[in-house]
Design a protein around this motif. Sequence first.
Motif, PDB file in Angstrom:
ATOM      1  N   GLU A   1       0.816  -1.223   0.000  1.00 21.23           N
ATOM      2  CA  GLU A   1       0.000   0.000   0.000  1.00 21.23           C
ATOM      3  C   GLU A   1       0.847   1.270   0.000  1.00 21.23           C
ATOM      4  OE1 GLU A   1      -3.351  -0.005   2.737  1.00 21.23           O
ATOM      5  OE2 GLU A   1      -3.143  -2.150   2.967  1.00 21.23           O
ATOM      6  N   ARG A   2       1.884   1.339  -0.836  1.00 22.82           N
ATOM      7  CA  ARG A   2       2.782   2.482  -0.883  1.00 22.82           C
ATOM      8  C   ARG A   2       2.105   3.761  -1.357  1.00 22.82           C
ATOM      9  NH1 ARG A   2       5.134  -0.868   0.895  1.00 22.82           N
ATOM     10  NH2 ARG A   2       6.849  -1.952  -0.007  1.00 22.82           N
ATOM     11  N   ASP A   3       2.535   4.863  -0.772  1.00 21.46           N
ATOM     12  CA  ASP A   3       2.214   6.195  -1.267  1.00 21.46           C
ATOM     13  C   ASP A   3       3.347   6.694  -2.157  1.00 21.46           C
ATOM     14  OD1 ASP A   3      -0.097   6.175   0.258  1.00 21.46           O
ATOM     15  OD2 ASP A   3       0.737   7.420   1.856  1.00 21.46           O
ATOM     16  N   LEU A   4       4.545   6.156  -1.943  1.00 18.88           N
ATOM     17  CA  LEU A   4       5.741   6.554  -2.685  1.00 18.88           C
ATOM     18  C   LEU A   4       6.380   5.305  -3.301  1.00 18.88           C
ATOM     19  CD1 LEU A   4       7.224   8.962   0.004  1.00 18.88           C
ATOM     20  CD2 LEU A   4       5.928   9.585  -2.029  1.00 18.88           C
ATOM     21  N   PRO A   5       7.121   5.470  -4.398  1.00 17.74           N
ATOM     22  CA  PRO A   5       7.731   4.303  -5.054  1.00 17.74           C
ATOM     23  C   PRO A   5       8.995   3.836  -4.328  1.00 17.74           C
ATOM     24  CG  PRO A   5       8.263   6.291  -6.254  1.00 17.74           C
ATOM     25  CD  PRO A   5       7.327   6.705  -5.154  1.00 17.74           C
ATOM     26  N   VAL A   6       8.808   3.160  -3.220  1.00 15.97           N
ATOM     27  CA  VAL A   6       9.898   2.665  -2.387  1.00 15.97           C
ATOM     28  C   VAL A   6       9.753   1.145  -2.284  1.00 15.97           C
ATOM     29  CG1 VAL A   6      10.868   2.658  -0.059  1.00 15.97           C
ATOM     30  CG2 VAL A   6      10.037   4.799  -1.056  1.00 15.97           C
ATOM     31  N   ALA A   7      10.856   0.436  -2.470  1.00 20.29           N
ATOM     32  CA  ALA A   7      10.842  -1.023  -2.348  1.00 20.29           C
ATOM     33  C   ALA A   7      12.035  -1.458  -1.511  1.00 20.29           C
ATOM     34  CB  ALA A   7      10.904  -1.675  -3.728  1.00 20.29           C
ATOM     35  N   ALA A   8      11.832  -2.466  -0.691  1.00 20.81           N
ATOM     36  CA  ALA A   8      12.916  -2.994   0.138  1.00 20.81           C
ATOM     37  C   ALA A   8      13.738  -3.994  -0.663  1.00 20.81           C
ATOM     38  CB  ALA A   8      12.354  -3.663   1.382  1.00 20.81           C
ATOM     39  N   ASP A   9      15.038  -4.003  -0.399  1.00 21.24           N
ATOM     40  CA  ASP A   9      15.920  -5.006  -0.985  1.00 21.24           C
ATOM     41  C   ASP A   9      15.770  -6.340  -0.271  1.00 21.24           C
ATOM     42  OD1 ASP A   9      17.711  -3.388  -2.933  1.00 21.24           O
ATOM     43  OD2 ASP A   9      17.661  -2.191  -1.095  1.00 21.24           O
ATOM     44  N   PHE A  10      15.467  -6.262   1.038  1.00 23.88           N
ATOM     45  CA  PHE A  10      15.339  -7.464   1.861  1.00 23.88           C
ATOM     46  C   PHE A  10      14.110  -7.333   2.760  1.00 23.88           C
ATOM     47  CE2 PHE A  10      19.793  -6.078   1.591  1.00 23.88           C
ATOM     48  CZ  PHE A  10      20.294  -7.049   0.752  1.00 23.88           C
ATOM     49  N   ILE A  11      13.238  -8.335   2.730  1.00 20.85           N
ATOM     50  CA  ILE A  11      12.122  -8.411   3.672  1.00 20.85           C
ATOM     51  C   ILE A  11      12.003  -9.857   4.154  1.00 20.85           C
ATOM     52  CG2 ILE A  11      10.797  -6.489   2.695  1.00 20.85           C
ATOM     53  CD1 ILE A  11       8.908  -8.668   1.496  1.00 20.85           C
ATOM     54  N   ALA A  12      11.456 -10.007   5.345  1.00 23.09           N
ATOM     55  CA  ALA A  12      11.218 -11.350   5.859  1.00 23.09           C
ATOM     56  C   ALA A  12       9.864 -11.867   5.396  1.00 23.09           C
ATOM     57  CB  ALA A  12      11.293 -11.363   7.383  1.00 23.09           C
ATOM     58  N   ASP A  13       8.874 -10.973   5.316  1.00 19.48           N
ATOM     59  CA  ASP A  13       7.542 -11.387   4.885  1.00 19.48           C
ATOM     60  C   ASP A  13       6.765 -10.160   4.442  1.00 19.48           C
ATOM     61  OD1 ASP A  13       5.375 -13.031   4.335  1.00 19.48           O
ATOM     62  OD2 ASP A  13       4.924 -13.504   6.417  1.00 19.48           O
ATOM     63  N   ALA A  14       5.760 -10.375   3.624  1.00 24.91           N
ATOM     64  CA  ALA A  14       4.830  -9.332   3.206  1.00 24.91           C
ATOM     65  C   ALA A  14       3.460  -9.706   3.755  1.00 24.91           C
ATOM     66  CB  ALA A  14       4.783  -9.227   1.685  1.00 24.91           C
ATOM     67  N   VAL A  15       2.758  -8.733   4.299  1.00 26.96           N
ATOM     68  CA  VAL A  15       1.458  -8.996   4.896  1.00 26.96           C
ATOM     69  C   VAL A  15       0.435  -7.979   4.420  1.00 26.96           C
ATOM     70  CG1 VAL A  15       2.467 -10.007   6.978  1.00 26.96           C
ATOM     71  CG2 VAL A  15       1.814  -7.601   6.963  1.00 26.96           C
ATOM     72  N   SER A  16      -0.807  -8.362   4.550  1.00 26.20           N
ATOM     73  CA  SER A  16      -1.920  -7.463   4.276  1.00 26.20           C
ATOM     74  C   SER A  16      -2.777  -7.429   5.535  1.00 26.20           C
ATOM     75  CB  SER A  16      -2.723  -7.988   3.084  1.00 26.20           C
ATOM     76  OG  SER A  16      -3.828  -7.165   2.850  1.00 26.20           O
ATOM     77  N   LEU A  17      -2.998  -6.247   6.051  1.00 28.18           N
ATOM     78  CA  LEU A  17      -3.788  -6.104   7.270  1.00 28.18           C
ATOM     79  C   LEU A  17      -5.176  -5.578   6.947  1.00 28.18           C
ATOM     80  CD1 LEU A  17      -1.192  -4.478   9.695  1.00 28.18           C
ATOM     81  CD2 LEU A  17      -1.773  -6.886   9.441  1.00 28.18           C
ATOM     82  N   GLN A  18      -6.054  -5.747   7.890  1.00 26.36           N
ATOM     83  CA  GLN A  18      -7.401  -5.209   7.784  1.00 26.36           C
ATOM     84  C   GLN A  18      -7.338  -3.690   7.988  1.00 26.36           C
ATOM     85  OE1 GLN A  18     -10.060  -7.185   7.068  1.00 26.36           O
ATOM     86  NE2 GLN A  18      -8.621  -8.886   6.949  1.00 26.36           N
ATOM     87  N   PRO A  19      -8.280  -2.945   7.429  1.00 28.24           N
ATOM     88  CA  PRO A  19      -8.306  -1.502   7.686  1.00 28.24           C
ATOM     89  C   PRO A  19      -8.356  -1.230   9.192  1.00 28.24           C
ATOM     90  CG  PRO A  19      -9.851  -2.070   5.950  1.00 28.24           C
ATOM     91  CD  PRO A  19      -9.349  -3.368   6.524  1.00 28.24           C
ATOM     92  N   GLY A  20      -7.627  -0.230   9.627  1.00 28.73           N
ATOM     93  CA  GLY A  20      -7.604   0.122  11.039  1.00 28.73           C
ATOM     94  C   GLY A  20      -6.612  -0.661  11.877  1.00 28.73           C
ATOM     95  N   GLN A  21      -5.823  -1.540  11.248  1.00 30.50           N
ATOM     96  CA  GLN A  21      -4.823  -2.306  11.980  1.00 30.50           C
ATOM     97  C   GLN A  21      -3.420  -1.795  11.643  1.00 30.50           C
ATOM     98  OE1 GLN A  21      -5.605  -6.352  10.673  1.00 30.50           O
ATOM     99  NE2 GLN A  21      -6.624  -6.794  12.615  1.00 30.50           N
ATOM    100  N   SER A  22      -2.516  -1.947  12.589  1.00 28.16           N
ATOM    101  CA  SER A  22      -1.113  -1.613  12.365  1.00 28.16           C
ATOM    102  C   SER A  22      -0.252  -2.665  13.065  1.00 28.16           C
ATOM    103  CB  SER A  22      -0.785  -0.213  12.896  1.00 28.16           C
ATOM    104  OG  SER A  22      -0.952  -0.157  14.298  1.00 28.16           O
ATOM    105  N   LEU A  23       1.024  -2.669  12.737  1.00 28.92           N
ATOM    106  CA  LEU A  23       1.969  -3.598  13.345  1.00 28.92           C
ATOM    107  C   LEU A  23       2.904  -2.831  14.264  1.00 28.92           C
ATOM    108  CD1 LEU A  23       2.894  -5.660  10.185  1.00 28.92           C
ATOM    109  CD2 LEU A  23       1.641  -6.487  12.162  1.00 28.92           C
ATOM    110  N   GLN A  24       3.245  -3.437  15.383  1.00 32.19           N
ATOM    111  CA  GLN A  24       4.193  -2.819  16.297  1.00 32.19           C
ATOM    112  C   GLN A  24       5.209  -3.860  16.745  1.00 32.19           C
ATOM    113  OE1 GLN A  24       2.719  -1.291  20.024  1.00 32.19           O
ATOM    114  NE2 GLN A  24       4.549  -0.071  20.319  1.00 32.19           N
ATOM    115  N   LEU A  25       6.488  -3.540  16.522  1.00 22.71           N
ATOM    116  CA  LEU A  25       7.570  -4.396  16.986  1.00 22.71           C
ATOM    117  C   LEU A  25       7.895  -4.005  18.418  1.00 22.71           C
ATOM    118  CD1 LEU A  25       9.631  -6.593  16.092  1.00 22.71           C
ATOM    119  CD2 LEU A  25      11.227  -4.719  15.659  1.00 22.71           C
ATOM    120  N   GLN A  26       8.036  -5.011  19.270  1.00 24.54           N
ATOM    121  CA  GLN A  26       8.409  -4.784  20.665  1.00 24.54           C
ATOM    122  C   GLN A  26       9.656  -5.600  20.949  1.00 24.54           C
ATOM    123  OE1 GLN A  26       4.825  -5.947  22.740  1.00 24.54           O
ATOM    124  NE2 GLN A  26       3.910  -3.942  22.462  1.00 24.54           N
ATOM    125  N   ARG A  27      10.486  -5.066  21.858  1.00 25.92           N
ATOM    126  CA  ARG A  27      11.709  -5.769  22.237  1.00 25.92           C
ATOM    127  C   ARG A  27      11.698  -6.019  23.730  1.00 25.92           C
ATOM    128  NH1 ARG A  27      17.625  -3.139  21.584  1.00 25.92           N
ATOM    129  NH2 ARG A  27      16.665  -1.722  23.057  1.00 25.92           N
TER     130      ARG A  27
END
Length: 176
Positions: A136-162
Amino acid sequence: MTTITPQFAQFDAEALYQVLEAKVKAALAQADNVAVIGIYSGGAWIAERLVAALNLNPAERLGFIDVSFYRDDFSEKGLRADIKPTQIPFDVDDATILLVDDVLYTGRTTRAAINELFDYGRPKKIMLAALIDRGERDLPVAADFIADAVSLQPGQSLQLQRADDGSFTLIIQSNA
């Protein structure tokens, strides 16, 4: 691409990190003058672990970047209370930079990080690593390395915790 439904609230972030680490190590094995810059906060945590995995000296080859003042939506989002200073303790000129973020989404954070990075010099190359690509990019940016690609439901976000032991947890949050 993994589609996430509301009943799943958590990923195996450690397994995702291992996938990302293996891809990065294989690609950078022959690169020279490598330095790693993590985007606060989740990308910074991942960058710390990648520097160790790449056997780089963190005092000389690890940096952190806070893009708050470089975002094009700064006037809409305002100033966060947890701004951290950008720290780049190495010469950026002619370096192969691995820019690290936890979640790639609109591309705005990546664009801001690259803009800020060029204030420090001109890298030979910039590569992007992200644990998760939401699309769902707004800008033409692509990662060279990713672990996974996901699609979330509207209103959801991901948060990494350590955790205190350095282990990662990736959770889905409802923004409603």
